[in-house]
Write a protein that holds these residues in place. Structure first.
Motif: not given
Length: 142
Positions: A74-96
């Motif tokens: 559970f905690w390994a998956a949670e850590k991986l999900i949090a890392k991927e969520a940050r990468a997605l936010q950096r990549s896909l937020d503020d699309i201008r």
């Protein structure tokens, strides 16, 4: 006093050039070509879904990893999900349009896009995303 030489030179109107669709003369990295912007917008969902399919497989593998307790998984998956969520936010937020090059750089760094994904984009944009605009060696071997 004779007129200055520069007073008689007719300068192109950047706004007129834009209206006529001649974006090559007015494009900067903060103002990408219209054709690149349209392709970028059209492909965002495809790139995101392909990337998430791969990441979801990795998360599933962590959740079914043998030799670990349910808590460890559970905690390994949670850590991986949090890392991927940050990468997605950096990549896909503020699309201008003015942020397109930054989003593409983030996507490249996170592994969301590869050189072949930009094959039909302008050479100037490809060079900036994969060579840093310097014309040197590519950061991404693909």
């Amino acid at each position: 006093m004779p007129p200055r030489v520069t007073e008689n030179i007719e300068r192109p109107d950047p706004v007129r050039l834009r209206r006529e669709g001649d974006h090559e003369f007015t494009s900067t990295m903060n103002d990408p070509l219209e054709s690149d912007w349209r392709k970028f917008n059209a492909r965002l969902e495809v790139w995101r879904e392909r990337h998430l399919a791969d990441r979801n497989r990795r998360i599933a593998a962590v959740l079914t990893e043998a030799g670990k307790t349910e808590t460890e998984r559970f905690w390994a998956a949670e850590k991986l999900i949090a890392k991927e969520a940050r990468a997605l936010q950096r990549s896909l937020d503020d699309i201008r349009r003015s942020q397109m090059i930054n989003r593409l750089l983030e996507m490249r760094l996170s592994g969301m896009i590869h050189r072949e994904d930009l094959a039909d984009f302008s050479p100037k944009l490809r060079d900036r995303v994969f060579f840093g605009g310097s014309g040197g060696k590519a950061d991404d071997p693909r």
